[in-house]
Design a protein around this motif. Structure first.
Motif, PDB file in Angstrom:
ATOM      1  N   ILE A  85       0.857  -1.184   0.000  1.00  0.00           N
ATOM      2  CA  ILE A  85       0.000   0.000   0.000  1.00  0.00           C
ATOM      3  C   ILE A  85       0.892   1.232   0.000  1.00  0.00           C
ATOM      4  O   ILE A  85       1.687   1.440   0.904  1.00  0.00           O
ATOM      5  N   ARG A  86       0.758   2.018  -1.046  1.00  0.00           N
ATOM      6  CA  ARG A  86       1.432   3.318  -1.143  1.00  0.00           C
ATOM      7  C   ARG A  86       0.415   4.340  -0.669  1.00  0.00           C
ATOM      8  O   ARG A  86      -0.574   4.607  -1.348  1.00  0.00           O
ATOM      9  N   HIS A  87       0.646   4.877   0.519  1.00  0.00           N
ATOM     10  CA  HIS A  87      -0.340   5.716   1.187  1.00  0.00           C
ATOM     11  C   HIS A  87       0.019   7.191   1.083  1.00  0.00           C
ATOM     12  O   HIS A  87       1.173   7.573   1.255  1.00  0.00           O
ATOM     13  N   ARG A  88      -0.993   7.995   0.804  1.00  0.00           N
ATOM     14  CA  ARG A  88      -0.864   9.451   0.805  1.00  0.00           C
ATOM     15  C   ARG A  88      -2.000  10.013   1.648  1.00  0.00           C
ATOM     16  O   ARG A  88      -3.136   9.543   1.566  1.00  0.00           O
ATOM     17  N   LEU A  89      -1.705  11.027   2.445  1.00  0.00           N
ATOM     18  CA  LEU A  89      -2.715  11.648   3.292  1.00  0.00           C
ATOM     19  C   LEU A  89      -3.653  12.552   2.510  1.00  0.00           C
ATOM     20  O   LEU A  89      -4.766  12.826   2.930  1.00  0.00           O
ATOM     21  N   ASP A 112     -10.514   8.076  -0.610  1.00  0.00           N
ATOM     22  CA  ASP A 112     -11.502   8.434   0.405  1.00  0.00           C
ATOM     23  C   ASP A 112     -12.218   9.707  -0.038  1.00  0.00           C
ATOM     24  O   ASP A 112     -11.627  10.561  -0.701  1.00  0.00           O
ATOM     25  N   HIS A 113     -13.479   9.826   0.316  1.00  0.00           N
ATOM     26  CA  HIS A 113     -14.242  11.016  -0.068  1.00  0.00           C
ATOM     27  C   HIS A 113     -13.684  12.277   0.591  1.00  0.00           C
ATOM     28  O   HIS A 113     -13.433  13.280  -0.060  1.00  0.00           O
ATOM     29  N   ASP A 114     -13.484  12.233   1.894  1.00  0.00           N
ATOM     30  CA  ASP A 114     -13.058  13.422   2.636  1.00  0.00           C
ATOM     31  C   ASP A 114     -11.560  13.341   2.909  1.00  0.00           C
ATOM     32  O   ASP A 114     -11.113  12.562   3.737  1.00  0.00           O
ATOM     33  N   LEU A 115     -10.798  14.147   2.194  1.00  0.00           N
ATOM     34  CA  LEU A 115      -9.350  14.162   2.367  1.00  0.00           C
ATOM     35  C   LEU A 115      -8.878  15.439   3.070  1.00  0.00           C
ATOM     36  O   LEU A 115      -7.734  15.846   2.934  1.00  0.00           O
ATOM     37  N   GLY A 116      -9.766  16.044   3.814  1.00  0.00           N
ATOM     38  CA  GLY A 116      -9.397  17.244   4.558  1.00  0.00           C
ATOM     39  C   GLY A 116      -9.519  18.491   3.712  1.00  0.00           C
ATOM     40  O   GLY A 116     -10.549  19.152   3.716  1.00  0.00           O
ATOM     41  N   THR A 117      -8.482  18.805   2.941  1.00  0.00           N
ATOM     42  CA  THR A 117      -8.476  20.045   2.162  1.00  0.00           C
ATOM     43  C   THR A 117      -9.225  19.916   0.840  1.00  0.00           C
ATOM     44  O   THR A 117      -9.607  20.922   0.247  1.00  0.00           O
ATOM     45  N   ILE A 118      -9.419  18.688   0.358  1.00  0.00           N
ATOM     46  CA  ILE A 118     -10.162  18.456  -0.882  1.00  0.00           C
ATOM     47  C   ILE A 118     -11.073  17.247  -0.706  1.00  0.00           C
ATOM     48  O   ILE A 118     -10.984  16.544   0.297  1.00  0.00           O
ATOM     49  N   THR A 119     -11.913  17.013  -1.693  1.00  0.00           N
ATOM     50  CA  THR A 119     -12.723  15.799  -1.683  1.00  0.00           C
ATOM     51  C   THR A 119     -12.169  14.837  -2.729  1.00  0.00           C
ATOM     52  O   THR A 119     -11.550  15.260  -3.715  1.00  0.00           O
TER      53      THR A 119
END
Length: 127
Positions: free
Chosen positions: A35-39, A59-66
């Motif tokens: 798994i190459r993970h990005r926040l 994921d739908h909600d990525l904090g600063t963007i959707t």
């Protein structure tokens, strides 16, 4: 042989739990889970130059963007049209996610974080 997931998920704990649960099941199918993970999705163009994923999870909600903003980028990148996209959420309903992705041409499967449907769908994609 690796089974690579490029995962855009702003909750590190969810990513760790997901990986912990999925790892032995992927191994049982004769593959190694990577798994190459990005926040967030700030580096999506660079990520796709460096990683050739089997699945992209957003994921739908990525904090600063959707997440649908990332899907739009992928939808406009024909060289990645064959990669399976999984759009998921812990807060949105399945109907809301499916309605959101109707406008895109790329193939997107939608899931909620509840239950094991997301995990089972990924396991079903492993060849």
């Amino acid at each position: 042989m690796d089974f690579t997931i490029l995962m855009y998920e702003d909750d590190q704990q969810y990513k760790d739990s997901f990986e912990y649960n999925l790892q032995p099941k992927v191994k049982a199918k004769g593959r190694d889970l990577v798994i190459r993970h990005r926040l967030n999705g700030d580096s999506i163009e660079q990520d796709l130059m460096m990683v050739d994923p089997d699945i992209i999870m957003i994921d739908h909600d990525l904090g600063t963007i959707t997440g649908d903003e990332l899907i739009e980028i992928l939808d406009n990148t024909p060289e990645h049209a064959q990669v399976m996209l999984i759009y998921y959420s812990g807060g949105e309903t399945l109907d809301d996610l499916q309605e959101t992705v109707k406008k895109y041409n790329c193939h997107v499967q939608c899931f909620t974080k509840e239950g094991d449907e997301l995990e089972n769908a990924i396991l079903g994609m492993i060849r």
